[in-house]
Enzyme design. Structure first.
Site, PDB file in Angstrom:
ATOM      1  N   LYS A  38      38.497  33.614  44.558  1.00 30.80           N
ATOM      2  CA  LYS A  38      37.981  34.995  44.515  1.00 30.80           C
ATOM      3  C   LYS A  38      36.487  35.004  44.187  1.00 30.80           C
ATOM      4  CE  LYS A  38      39.515  35.192  39.745  1.00 30.80           C
ATOM      5  NZ  LYS A  38      40.665  35.470  38.873  1.00 30.80           N
ATOM      6  N   ARG A 136      47.758  42.949  31.176  1.00 33.17           N
ATOM      7  CA  ARG A 136      47.032  43.461  32.336  1.00 33.17           C
ATOM      8  C   ARG A 136      48.094  43.744  33.400  1.00 33.17           C
ATOM      9  NH1 ARG A 136      42.098  39.805  34.619  1.00 33.17           N
ATOM     10  NH2 ARG A 136      43.859  38.535  35.306  1.00 33.17           N
ATOM     11  N   TYR A 268       7.401  41.902  30.047  1.00 40.69           N
ATOM     12  CA  TYR A 268       7.716  43.286  29.671  1.00 40.69           C
ATOM     13  C   TYR A 268       8.045  43.414  28.193  1.00 40.69           C
ATOM     14  CZ  TYR A 268       8.205  44.446  34.645  1.00 40.69           C
ATOM     15  OH  TYR A 268       7.987  44.654  35.977  1.00 40.69           O
ATOM     16  N   MET A 316      12.841  40.774  37.133  1.00 41.99           N
ATOM     17  CA  MET A 316      13.727  40.794  38.295  1.00 41.99           C
ATOM     18  C   MET A 316      13.585  39.549  39.179  1.00 41.99           C
ATOM     19  SD  MET A 316      14.290  43.683  41.233  1.00 41.99           S
ATOM     20  CE  MET A 316      14.569  45.046  40.128  1.00 41.99           C
TER      21      MET A 316
HETATM   22  C1  PLP Z   1      41.018  34.297  38.253  1.00 45.10           C
HETATM   23  C2  PLP Z   1      42.429  33.985  38.065  1.00 45.10           C
HETATM   24  C3  PLP Z   1      42.854  32.654  37.892  1.00 45.10           C
HETATM   25  C4  PLP Z   1      41.903  31.502  37.758  1.00 45.10           C
HETATM   26  O1  PLP Z   1      41.372  31.496  36.458  1.00 45.10           O
HETATM   27  P1  PLP Z   1      40.428  30.323  35.937  1.00 45.10           P
HETATM   28  O2  PLP Z   1      40.314  30.586  34.493  1.00 45.10           O
HETATM   29  O3  PLP Z   1      39.127  30.450  36.643  1.00 45.10           O
HETATM   30  O4  PLP Z   1      41.101  29.046  36.256  1.00 45.10           O
HETATM   31  C5  PLP Z   1      44.209  32.412  37.836  1.00 45.10           C
HETATM   32  N1  PLP Z   1      45.096  33.418  37.927  1.00 45.10           N
HETATM   33  C6  PLP Z   1      44.738  34.705  38.054  1.00 45.10           C
HETATM   34  C7  PLP Z   1      45.759  35.761  38.130  1.00 45.10           C
HETATM   35  C8  PLP Z   1      43.388  35.032  38.119  1.00 45.10           C
HETATM   36  O5  PLP Z   1      43.024  36.311  38.239  1.00 45.10           O
END
Ligand code: PLP
Length: 380
Positions: A38, A136, A268, A316
């Site tokens: 992802k 979650r 800045y 930036m």
């Molecule tokens: C992002 C994610 C992972 C991977 O997590 P890492 O800590 O990067 O290994 C695994 N399972 C779910 C559901 C995730 O959202």
């Protein structure tokens, strides 16, 4: 080509391949690997990384949304893809059509996907998620069997997987063990009813390193694939994690070198005032490239293999580095923001500490202004 660039990332595909091989070895021959790609493969570039992982034999991809799934399909057909988030109602049709596996936490989601699959004459493949303490996604443990039984009765649905997610695997051993026990309890209860799952998975990177599971048939790592161990107070397994090779290095250049007098204020807000005459270098990266502004006054960069303090606020597109003690530096020279130069190394964990965040955010924060260059034997 990189000679023309002001700020870029180099991704070493050999390192990624070695990490995946090591992860497979550690997980054992029978464990399958759901590689999490992802957020543009944690900032490494989704298409390139997906192609490499296909060649290296990942078993499944984990994505956050359908666009990421489509990007993987555009690289190669046939690899199973699991959407890790909950599909929105308006995404159900596309998810079923694209054959993406769904993570399901409720009867509503399962029913919606079943109806959509019926309408399309296809099968929706579901992974039921159990909330064992992440709070979650996931169905509550005591409602899990109910959801599993209902989902099994739905038409055009294949209950392919069951999963959970660890909340603190790298820090909290007792809590993680308790999560594993709750998860195993659900899997075993389903088993006594004759319900078996092809894919049983829980371990993110922290789980993979710190929590062995008796019931899982797959692991689901992200960060470790890219060669980075989660920051942890638990030392034992981290020695093993030293085998990981960070795949991404982030670089920019010195643009201007100049001398400033004692009392000159830099950048800045005038938060840094030169305590004496100094030589400084303007470097060609900033928060527009994803370098965290929160790292102002705390971070270092590498120039000529030496650590140089960043001075004043990150802006930036540019930052200021202390070149005191490096009188010979010239305009155009390479600066390492993340990675190795000579004997020195700045790890994602270190940069994350300076920025008040975690390595995951450091990587995914690198913006699209930063071209990714691929090195290693399978670079395209
Ligand atoms: C992002 C994610 C992972 C991977 O997590 P890492 O800590 O990067 O290994 C695994 N399972 C779910 C559901 C995730 O959202």
């Amino acid at each position: 080509m990189r000679k023309n660039l002001r700020c870029w990332a180099e991704v070493n595909l050999d390192a990624l391949r070695a990490n995946l091989a090591w992860i497979r070895h550690e997980a054992g021959a029978r464990a399958r690997v759901i590689t999490v790609v992802k957020a543009d493969a944690y900032g490494h570039g989704l298409r390139q990384i997906a192609a490499l992982l296909m060649q290296s034999g990942t078993d499944m991809f984990g994505v956050a949304n359908l666009e990421e799934a489509r990007a993987i399909r555009s690289v190669g057909e046939g690899w199973p893809i699991l959407m890790l988030g909950s599909a929105l109602p308006h995404e159900a049709a596309a998810l079923v059509r694209d054959g993406v596996r769904a993570t399901v936490s409720s009867v509503d989601e399962a029913v919606r996907l079943s109806e959509e699959a019926k309408r399309q004459g296809r099968t929706a493949r579901l992974h039921v998620k159990i909330d064992t303490g992440m709070g979650r996604l996931g169905v509550a443990v005591d409602a899990a069997l109910g959801l599993i039984r209902r989902a099994r009765e739905l038409s055009n649905v294949k209950l392919e997987g069951i999963c959970t997610h660890y909340a603190a695997a790298e820090d909290d051993a007792p809590f993680t063990r308790a999560q594993e026990r709750l998860f195993a309890g659900v899997v075993n209860a389903a088993r006594t009813e004759g319900i078996e799952f092809d894919w049983i998975h829980a371990s993110n990177s922290g789980g993979f390193l710190f929590q062995k599971s008796g019931v899982c048939t797959a692991i689901r790592p992200g960060l470790v694939v890219y060669g980075i161990a989660p920051p942890s107070a638990r030392r034992t397994r981290l020695k093993l994690a030293a085998r990981l090779q960070p795949a991404l290095a982030w670089k920019c250049r010195v643009s201007l070198v100049k001398a400033v007098p004692k009392g000159a204020s830099l950048s800045y807000g005038r938060t840094f005032v030169a305590p004496g005459p100094m030589r400084i270098g303007v470097v060609t990266a900033g928060y527009g490239d994803g370098y965290m502004r929160a790292a102002s006054h705390r971070a270092w960069v590498l120039i000529r293999g030496r650590r140089c303090r960043l001075l004043g606020r990150v802006t930036m597109d540019q930052m200021l580095a202390d070149l005191s003690g490096l009188p010979e530096v010239e305009s155009g020279e390479e600066v390492v923001l993340l990675g190795r130069q000579g004997e020195e190394e700045i790890s994602a964990g270190r940069l994350a500490e300076w920025s008040g965040t975690v390595p995951w955010e450091v990587l995914t924060n690198i913006t699209c202004r930063v071209p990714r260059l691929y090195t290693g034997s399978q670079a395209a």
